[in-house]
Write a protein that holds these residues in place. Structure first.
Motif, PDB file in Angstrom:
ATOM      1  N   GLY A  65      36.629  61.599  32.741  1.00  0.00           N
ATOM      2  CA  GLY A  65      35.464  61.452  31.878  1.00  0.00           C
ATOM      3  C   GLY A  65      35.495  60.110  31.178  1.00  0.00           C
ATOM      4  O   GLY A  65      36.544  59.669  30.710  1.00  0.00           O
ATOM      5  N   HIS A  66      34.342  59.459  31.142  1.00  0.00           N
ATOM      6  CA  HIS A  66      34.208  58.137  30.524  1.00  0.00           C
ATOM      7  C   HIS A  66      32.808  58.008  29.932  1.00  0.00           C
ATOM      8  O   HIS A  66      31.955  58.866  30.142  1.00  0.00           O
ATOM      9  N   ILE A  67      32.581  56.943  29.214  1.00  0.00           N
ATOM     10  CA  ILE A  67      31.267  56.689  28.633  1.00  0.00           C
ATOM     11  C   ILE A  67      30.288  56.399  29.773  1.00  0.00           C
ATOM     12  O   ILE A  67      30.612  55.634  30.689  1.00  0.00           O
ATOM     13  N   PRO A  68      29.107  57.018  29.749  1.00  0.00           N
ATOM     14  CA  PRO A  68      28.124  56.755  30.809  1.00  0.00           C
ATOM     15  C   PRO A  68      27.850  55.254  30.955  1.00  0.00           C
ATOM     16  O   PRO A  68      27.657  54.550  29.972  1.00  0.00           O
ATOM     17  N   GLY A  69      27.858  54.801  32.195  1.00  0.00           N
ATOM     18  CA  GLY A  69      27.607  53.394  32.493  1.00  0.00           C
ATOM     19  C   GLY A  69      28.856  52.535  32.528  1.00  0.00           C
ATOM     20  O   GLY A  69      28.800  51.388  32.963  1.00  0.00           O
ATOM     21  N   ALA A  70      29.988  53.073  32.069  1.00  0.00           N
ATOM     22  CA  ALA A  70      31.223  52.283  32.038  1.00  0.00           C
ATOM     23  C   ALA A  70      31.834  52.167  33.429  1.00  0.00           C
ATOM     24  O   ALA A  70      31.851  53.131  34.190  1.00  0.00           O
ATOM     25  N   ILE A  71      32.323  50.981  33.728  1.00  0.00           N
ATOM     26  CA  ILE A  71      33.093  50.773  34.941  1.00  0.00           C
ATOM     27  C   ILE A  71      34.565  50.801  34.570  1.00  0.00           C
ATOM     28  O   ILE A  71      34.928  50.574  33.417  1.00  0.00           O
ATOM     29  N   LYS A  72      35.408  51.097  35.556  1.00  0.00           N
ATOM     30  CA  LYS A  72      36.853  51.130  35.313  1.00  0.00           C
ATOM     31  C   LYS A  72      37.491  49.909  35.954  1.00  0.00           C
ATOM     32  O   LYS A  72      37.234  49.592  37.113  1.00  0.00           O
ATOM     33  N   ILE A  73      38.329  49.234  35.178  1.00  0.00           N
ATOM     34  CA  ILE A  73      39.201  48.213  35.732  1.00  0.00           C
ATOM     35  C   ILE A  73      40.626  48.662  35.451  1.00  0.00           C
ATOM     36  O   ILE A  73      41.007  48.876  34.303  1.00  0.00           O
ATOM     37  N   ASP A  74      41.390  48.837  36.520  1.00  0.00           N
ATOM     38  CA  ASP A  74      42.810  49.180  36.401  1.00  0.00           C
ATOM     39  C   ASP A  74      43.551  47.853  36.293  1.00  0.00           C
ATOM     40  O   ASP A  74      43.846  47.207  37.286  1.00  0.00           O
ATOM     41  N   TRP A  75      43.823  47.456  35.068  1.00  0.00           N
ATOM     42  CA  TRP A  75      44.339  46.124  34.788  1.00  0.00           C
ATOM     43  C   TRP A  75      45.668  45.858  35.488  1.00  0.00           C
ATOM     44  O   TRP A  75      45.900  44.770  36.003  1.00  0.00           O
ATOM     45  N   GLU A  76      46.531  46.837  35.514  1.00  0.00           N
ATOM     46  CA  GLU A  76      47.852  46.642  36.114  1.00  0.00           C
ATOM     47  C   GLU A  76      47.774  46.398  37.619  1.00  0.00           C
ATOM     48  O   GLU A  76      48.536  45.604  38.148  1.00  0.00           O
ATOM     49  N   THR A  77      46.886  47.081  38.317  1.00  0.00           N
ATOM     50  CA  THR A  77      46.825  46.914  39.772  1.00  0.00           C
ATOM     51  C   THR A  77      45.817  45.865  40.211  1.00  0.00           C
ATOM     52  O   THR A  77      45.971  45.279  41.285  1.00  0.00           O
ATOM     53  N   GLU A  78      44.805  45.585  39.400  1.00  0.00           N
ATOM     54  CA  GLU A  78      43.759  44.657  39.827  1.00  0.00           C
ATOM     55  C   GLU A  78      43.932  43.236  39.302  1.00  0.00           C
ATOM     56  O   GLU A  78      43.409  42.302  39.906  1.00  0.00           O
ATOM     57  N   VAL A  79      44.613  43.062  38.174  1.00  0.00           N
ATOM     58  CA  VAL A  79      44.621  41.746  37.550  1.00  0.00           C
ATOM     59  C   VAL A  79      46.019  41.197  37.275  1.00  0.00           C
ATOM     60  O   VAL A  79      46.271  40.022  37.481  1.00  0.00           O
ATOM     61  N   SER A  80      46.936  41.999  36.811  1.00  0.00           N
ATOM     62  CA  SER A  80      48.241  41.483  36.394  1.00  0.00           C
ATOM     63  C   SER A  80      49.010  40.860  37.552  1.00  0.00           C
ATOM     64  O   SER A  80      49.005  41.369  38.665  1.00  0.00           O
ATOM     65  N   GLU A  81      49.676  39.792  37.239  1.00  0.00           N
ATOM     66  CA  GLU A  81      50.525  39.088  38.211  1.00  0.00           C
ATOM     67  C   GLU A  81      51.874  39.784  38.265  1.00  0.00           C
ATOM     68  O   GLU A  81      52.503  40.009  37.235  1.00  0.00           O
ATOM     69  N   LYS A  82      52.305  40.144  39.434  1.00  0.00           N
ATOM     70  CA  LYS A  82      53.567  40.873  39.600  1.00  0.00           C
ATOM     71  C   LYS A  82      54.747  39.949  39.879  1.00  0.00           C
ATOM     72  O   LYS A  82      55.877  40.368  39.828  1.00  0.00           O
ATOM     73  N   SER A  83      54.489  38.696  40.188  1.00  0.00           N
ATOM     74  CA  SER A  83      55.565  37.821  40.634  1.00  0.00           C
ATOM     75  C   SER A  83      56.484  37.362  39.510  1.00  0.00           C
ATOM     76  O   SER A  83      57.586  36.908  39.765  1.00  0.00           O
ATOM     77  N   GLY A  84      56.006  37.425  38.271  1.00  0.00           N
ATOM     78  CA  GLY A  84      56.808  36.937  37.166  1.00  0.00           C
ATOM     79  C   GLY A  84      56.670  35.437  36.954  1.00  0.00           C
ATOM     80  O   GLY A  84      57.173  34.903  35.981  1.00  0.00           O
ATOM     81  N   PHE A  93      42.015  37.833  38.982  1.00  0.00           N
ATOM     82  CA  PHE A  93      41.054  38.001  37.893  1.00  0.00           C
ATOM     83  C   PHE A  93      39.631  37.781  38.411  1.00  0.00           C
ATOM     84  O   PHE A  93      38.735  38.600  38.180  1.00  0.00           O
ATOM     85  N   GLU A  94      39.420  36.687  39.133  1.00  0.00           N
ATOM     86  CA  GLU A  94      38.095  36.385  39.677  1.00  0.00           C
ATOM     87  C   GLU A  94      37.625  37.493  40.617  1.00  0.00           C
ATOM     88  O   GLU A  94      36.463  37.917  40.560  1.00  0.00           O
ATOM     89  N   SER A  95      38.513  37.970  41.448  1.00  0.00           N
ATOM     90  CA  SER A  95      38.174  39.026  42.399  1.00  0.00           C
ATOM     91  C   SER A  95      37.792  40.319  41.695  1.00  0.00           C
ATOM     92  O   SER A  95      36.789  40.965  42.039  1.00  0.00           O
ATOM     93  N   ALA A  96      38.573  40.708  40.684  1.00  0.00           N
ATOM     94  CA  ALA A  96      38.266  41.935  39.936  1.00  0.00           C
ATOM     95  C   ALA A  96      36.920  41.821  39.225  1.00  0.00           C
ATOM     96  O   ALA A  96      36.116  42.754  39.248  1.00  0.00           O
TER      97      ALA A  96
END
Length: 181
Positions: A65-84, A93-96
Protein backbone atom coordinates in the motif's frame (compact mmCIF):
# COMPACT_ATOMS: atom_id res chain seq x y z
CA UNK A 1 -4.90 24.37 -4.67
CA UNK A 2 -1.40 24.76 -6.11
CA UNK A 3 1.19 22.28 -7.26
CA UNK A 4 4.46 22.26 -5.28
CA UNK A 5 6.02 24.16 -8.19
CA UNK A 6 3.41 26.92 -7.98
CA UNK A 7 3.60 27.01 -4.19
CA UNK A 8 7.35 27.50 -4.30
CA UNK A 9 7.09 30.10 -7.06
CA UNK A 10 4.40 32.16 -5.37
CA UNK A 11 5.71 31.56 -1.83
CA UNK A 12 2.17 31.46 -0.53
CA UNK A 13 0.54 29.22 2.03
CA UNK A 14 -2.32 27.21 0.62
CA UNK A 15 -5.40 25.98 2.44
CA UNK A 16 -6.43 22.37 2.58
CA UNK A 17 -9.94 21.12 1.84
CA UNK A 18 -11.01 21.86 5.44
CA UNK A 19 -10.02 25.52 5.20
CA UNK A 20 -6.95 25.03 7.42
CA UNK A 21 -3.61 26.34 6.32
CA UNK A 22 -1.82 23.32 4.91
CA UNK A 23 1.39 24.59 6.46
CA UNK A 24 3.18 24.08 3.16
CA UNK A 25 6.66 25.23 4.00
CA UNK A 26 7.43 26.85 0.70
CA UNK A 27 10.78 28.29 1.68
CA UNK A 28 12.11 24.84 2.50
CA UNK A 29 12.06 21.33 1.15
CA UNK A 30 9.12 20.18 3.25
CA UNK A 31 5.63 19.69 1.78
CA UNK A 32 2.79 19.01 4.20
CA UNK A 33 0.84 15.77 3.79
CA UNK A 34 -2.46 17.64 3.56
CA UNK A 35 -1.10 19.43 0.50
CA UNK A 36 -0.27 16.08 -1.11
CA UNK A 37 -3.72 14.73 -0.20
CA UNK A 38 -5.43 17.78 -1.69
CA UNK A 39 -3.48 17.32 -4.93
CA UNK A 40 -3.76 13.54 -5.43
CA UNK A 41 -5.41 13.95 -8.83
CA UNK A 42 -2.36 15.82 -10.08
CA UNK A 43 0.01 13.17 -8.72
CA UNK A 44 -2.05 10.37 -10.30
CA UNK A 45 -1.50 11.73 -13.83
CA UNK A 46 1.34 10.53 -16.03
CA UNK A 47 2.82 14.01 -16.05
CA UNK A 48 6.61 14.38 -16.15
CA UNK A 49 6.25 17.80 -14.52
CA UNK A 50 5.22 16.29 -11.16
CA UNK A 51 6.09 12.98 -9.49
CA UNK A 52 5.32 11.60 -6.04
CA UNK A 53 8.09 9.15 -5.14
CA UNK A 54 8.17 6.57 -2.35
CA UNK A 55 11.65 5.52 -1.22
CA UNK A 56 11.65 3.02 1.65
CA UNK A 57 14.09 1.24 3.90
CA UNK A 58 11.82 -1.75 3.33
CA UNK A 59 10.76 -1.45 -0.35
CA UNK A 60 8.06 -4.15 -0.04
CA UNK A 61 6.00 -1.69 2.03
CA UNK A 62 5.14 0.07 -1.22
CA UNK A 63 3.62 -3.16 -2.58
CA UNK A 64 1.46 -3.47 0.55
CA UNK A 65 0.00 0.00 0.00
CA UNK A 66 1.22 3.46 -0.96
CA UNK A 67 -0.11 6.94 -1.62
CA UNK A 68 -2.16 7.00 -4.85
CA UNK A 69 -0.03 8.18 -7.75
CA UNK A 70 3.28 7.43 -6.02
CA UNK A 71 5.99 5.58 -7.88
CA UNK A 72 8.48 3.34 -6.10
CA UNK A 73 12.22 3.71 -6.41
CA UNK A 74 14.22 0.99 -4.68
CA UNK A 75 17.23 3.14 -3.92
CA UNK A 76 19.55 0.31 -2.92
CA UNK A 77 19.04 -1.72 -6.11
CA UNK A 78 18.40 1.06 -8.63
CA UNK A 79 20.76 3.86 -7.65
CA UNK A 80 23.40 3.04 -5.04
CA UNK A 81 26.89 2.23 -6.23
CA UNK A 82 28.01 -1.18 -5.00
CA UNK A 83 31.66 -0.95 -6.01
CA UNK A 84 32.76 1.22 -3.11
CA UNK A 85 34.63 3.49 -5.52
CA UNK A 86 32.01 6.21 -5.48
CA UNK A 87 28.92 6.69 -3.35
CA UNK A 88 26.61 6.76 -6.40
CA UNK A 89 26.71 5.89 -9.99
CA UNK A 90 25.61 8.76 -12.23
CA UNK A 91 24.50 6.42 -15.02
CA UNK A 92 22.37 4.38 -12.61
CA UNK A 93 20.81 7.59 -11.26
CA UNK A 94 20.00 8.82 -14.78
CA UNK A 95 18.55 5.44 -15.72
CA UNK A 96 16.34 5.23 -12.63
CA UNK A 97 15.03 8.77 -13.14
CA UNK A 98 14.30 8.16 -16.84
CA UNK A 99 12.66 4.77 -16.20
CA UNK A 100 10.31 6.41 -13.70
CA UNK A 101 9.26 9.22 -16.03
CA UNK A 102 11.33 11.90 -14.34
CA UNK A 103 13.06 14.68 -16.26
CA UNK A 104 15.54 17.29 -15.11
CA UNK A 105 12.59 19.70 -14.70
CA UNK A 106 10.24 17.37 -12.80
CA UNK A 107 9.04 18.58 -9.42
CA UNK A 108 9.67 15.65 -7.07
CA UNK A 109 7.90 15.10 -3.76
CA UNK A 110 9.64 12.26 -1.95
CA UNK A 111 8.48 10.36 1.13
CA UNK A 112 9.10 7.01 2.74
CA UNK A 113 9.12 4.81 5.79
CA UNK A 114 11.33 4.91 8.88
CA UNK A 115 10.93 8.65 9.44
CA UNK A 116 11.78 9.42 5.80
CA UNK A 117 15.25 7.93 6.31
CA UNK A 118 15.83 6.68 2.76
CA UNK A 119 13.70 9.53 1.39
CA UNK A 120 16.08 12.07 2.95
CA UNK A 121 19.00 10.25 1.40
CA UNK A 122 17.23 10.25 -1.99
CA UNK A 123 16.68 14.00 -1.60
CA UNK A 124 20.40 14.64 -1.12
CA UNK A 125 21.40 12.37 -4.01
CA UNK A 126 18.98 14.24 -6.30
CA UNK A 127 20.49 17.54 -5.20
CA UNK A 128 24.02 16.10 -5.56
CA UNK A 129 23.29 15.39 -9.23
CA UNK A 130 21.73 18.83 -9.78
CA UNK A 131 18.02 18.08 -9.45
CA UNK A 132 16.98 21.26 -7.64
CA UNK A 133 13.19 20.97 -7.62
CA UNK A 134 12.88 18.22 -5.03
CA UNK A 135 10.81 18.26 -1.84
CA UNK A 136 10.03 15.88 1.00
CA UNK A 137 6.59 15.13 2.38
CA UNK A 138 6.53 15.86 6.08
CA UNK A 139 6.23 12.78 8.28
CA UNK A 140 6.40 10.16 5.53
CA UNK A 141 4.23 7.04 5.43
CA UNK A 142 3.60 7.02 9.18
CA UNK A 143 2.18 10.54 9.20
CA UNK A 144 0.08 9.83 6.09
CA UNK A 145 -1.43 6.81 7.84
CA UNK A 146 -2.01 8.73 11.09
CA UNK A 147 -3.91 11.37 9.14
CA UNK A 148 -6.20 8.63 7.80
CA UNK A 149 -5.38 9.41 4.19
CA UNK A 150 -5.90 6.91 1.38
CA UNK A 151 -3.52 4.09 0.48
CA UNK A 152 -3.69 1.96 -2.67
CA UNK A 153 -1.96 -1.05 -4.19
CA UNK A 154 -2.49 0.26 -7.73
CA UNK A 155 0.82 1.15 -9.34
CA UNK A 156 0.67 4.15 -11.65
CA UNK A 157 1.75 3.82 -15.26
CA UNK A 158 4.42 6.30 -16.26
CA UNK A 159 6.04 7.01 -19.58
CA UNK A 160 9.82 6.76 -19.52
CA UNK A 161 11.83 9.86 -20.33
CA UNK A 162 15.40 10.87 -20.92
CA UNK A 163 17.35 12.20 -17.94
CA UNK A 164 20.75 13.84 -18.01
CA UNK A 165 22.22 14.54 -14.60
CA UNK A 166 24.58 17.40 -13.92
CA UNK A 167 28.10 16.80 -12.76
CA UNK A 168 28.02 15.98 -9.05
CA UNK A 169 27.96 19.00 -6.76
CA UNK A 170 31.00 18.21 -4.62
CA UNK A 171 29.86 20.78 -2.02
CA UNK A 172 26.94 18.45 -1.21
CA UNK A 173 28.96 15.25 -0.98
CA UNK A 174 29.11 15.27 2.84
CA UNK A 175 25.32 15.55 3.01
CA UNK A 176 25.01 12.56 0.70
CA UNK A 177 27.51 10.56 2.75
CA UNK A 178 25.99 11.46 6.13
CA UNK A 179 22.45 10.70 4.97
CA UNK A 180 23.42 7.30 3.54
CA UNK A 181 21.50 4.60 5.39
Amino acid sequence: TQTPNEAVTTKSITEDSNGRGSRTLVDSIVIDSSFVNDNLNKFKKDDPDLRLVEVNHQPKRYDNGHIPGAIKIDWETEVSEKSGQDMFDRNAFESAMADHGITEDTTLVIYGDEGNWFAAHAFWVCRYFGHENVHMMEGGRRHWKQEGFEFTKVEPTVTSTTYTANEPNKALKQYVIRSHP
